[in-house]
Scaffold this active site. Structure first.
Site, mmCIF file in Angstrom:
data_model
loop_
_atom_site.group_PDB
_atom_site.id
_atom_site.type_symbol
_atom_site.label_atom_id
_atom_site.label_comp_id
_atom_site.label_asym_id
_atom_site.label_seq_id
_atom_site.Cartn_x
_atom_site.Cartn_y
_atom_site.Cartn_z
ATOM 1 N N CYS A 1 0.836 -1.209 0.000
ATOM 2 C CA CYS A 1 0.000 0.000 0.000
ATOM 3 C C CYS A 1 0.872 1.260 0.000
ATOM 4 C CB CYS A 1 -0.917 0.006 1.225
ATOM 5 S SG CYS A 1 -1.894 1.508 1.387
ATOM 6 N N TYR B 1 -9.370 15.674 26.401
ATOM 7 C CA TYR B 1 -9.151 14.585 25.441
ATOM 8 C C TYR B 1 -7.671 14.590 25.020
ATOM 9 C CZ TYR B 1 -14.265 15.082 24.931
ATOM 10 O OH TYR B 1 -15.625 15.191 25.152
ATOM 11 N N CYS C 1 -11.462 15.878 13.931
ATOM 12 C CA CYS C 1 -11.154 15.031 12.781
ATOM 13 C C CYS C 1 -12.415 14.753 11.961
ATOM 14 C CB CYS C 1 -10.498 13.727 13.222
ATOM 15 S SG CYS C 1 -11.526 12.738 14.333
#
Length: 389
Positions: free
Chosen positions: A89, A242, A338
């Site tokens: 990949c 977070y 994100c």
């Protein structure tokens, strides 16, 4: 760019599109999303990657057998248990592909049983590779359905001999019928279960379960942007929620008085404390706690912060977090995401609680995919009073 399994894999939706053109598509998609949510933000052009290939520093592969009963490995077809042969990949570093190829060969030659989600039988479920680009260190994680792992000593020795870059190998036991890759039980097979990277001039150590941004170079772009947008003062107290292994808070510590990092993953907090120590950063502390719960307690205790940072998972944050954060009346709230979709939802709630942004920055953390990282700096404003009927 061409890939023999691109259509089956589905991991790189923008593979047929020239990289230079992908930024405009992502920018327009975010602008459309904000318009749908009636959010009025100026969206700056995407900060594109200098290295749009060979960037994925975390890879999870499954295993299967072909018609000739030969083992192959690869990514999963979206929303399925089907493994496709993803050999070589282009989004993965060369060393990662070489290790994956060797593991696949060893699994085949050692006749290690593959786990079948259909029957619930077999042993080897996945292999995860984590890579530290700046130090060339590699972590290998074998996810198995049971603790007993025949041939593991030979497997570990063979990998160590061929790849000195491998600094640790662990086994994660996942006996559940679940699509979640890893569970809590982790056994150390070699090394100390951690690898160390260098990021923004700091040493950053993390383990198999801790979050670490997938694109090293773009992560540095992201954190530099965050620092610039916050424009902290030496007297500022900062809350980093977070926080994972502490990377954002650690990168800001030299610009402010004190940083408090909060993260629910206890192992990540241990890594964060170690990272502060190994970088000789003393004006930062870390707490293992749910970010929403911490924020609610901070609100009850009227704990002041000049700036609050949140970089939540893809699902975004909670309504309770937003209300509590706004009630503390910080000068600034920096929201890193994100997933602009959940961020847009949360930005509407922040606006209803007296905080809104003017500018959104975008960082291409995931070249050749539809995903993009977004940052918005929120500041206080007075919402217009609704007219009474």
């Amino acid at each position: 760019m061409k890939c023999p399994v691109g259509k089956l894999c589905g991991g790189c939706e923008y593979l047929p599109i020239e990289y230079a053109k992908q930024g405009a598509l992502k920018h327009q998609a975010v602008c459309d999303l904000l318009e749908q949510n009636k959010l009025h933000l100026n969206v700056n052009p995407v900060h594109m990657a200098k290295s749009p290939v060979s960037y994925r520093n975390k890879v999870i592969y499954g295993f299967a057998k072909d018609r000739n009963k030969k083992v192959y490995s690869g990514l999963y077809v979206p929303k399925s248990h089907r493994v496709i042969n993803s050999k070589g990949c282009k989004m993965q570093p060369r060393i990662v592909n070489e290790i994956l190829d060797e593991i696949t060969t060893l699994v085949d030659s050692m006749k290690i049983q593959l786990y079948s989600p259909k029957t619930g039988t077999g042993l080897l479920r996945h292999v995860m590779i984590r890579y530290a680009k700046a130090t060339d260190q590699v972590m290998v994680v074998f996810v198995t359905a049971a603790r007993e792992f025949p041939s593991r000593k030979n497997l570990v020795n063979a990998l160590r001999q061929k790849f000195p870059q491998i600094k640790t190998i662990v086994q994660n036991v996942n006996s559940r019928d679940t699509s979640i890759v890893m569970q809590d039980q982790t056994l150390l097979l070699y090394g100390d279960g951690k690898i160390t990277d260098e990021l923004c001039g700091m040493k950053i150590t993390f383990d198999s379960s801790s979050f670490y941004q997938i694109h090293h170079d773009q992560c540095e772009v992201l954190y530099n942007l965050a620092k610039e947008m916050l424009d902290l003062k030496p007297t500022d107290e900062v809350l980093d929620t977070y926080c994972g292994v502490g990377t954002i808070g650690l990168s800001l510590a030299d610009a402010c008085k004190q940083v408090t990092g909060v993260e629910i993953n206890k192992q990540a907090i241990e890594n964060a404390r170690f990272n502060a120590k190994q970088n000789h950063i003393k004006n930062i502390r870390f707490l293992a706690m749910d970010s929403t719960r911490f924020m609610q307690e901070a609100a009850r205790n009227h704990k002041p912060y000049n700036a609050i940072i949140l970089d939540p998972p893809r699902a975004g944050t909670s309504m309770e977090f937003i209300k509590s954060a706004c009630s503390l009346k910080p000068e600034k709230i920096l929201y890193i995401s994100c997933d602009p979709k959940t961020q847009a939802r949360d930005l509407r709630q922040f606006a209803q609680n007296g905080y809104r942004g003017q500018v959104m920055e975008l960082v291409d953390m995931f070249p050749y995919t539809k995903h993009v990282e977004s940052l918005v700096l929120l500041t206080p404003y007075k919402p217009k009073n609704k007219k009474r009927r």
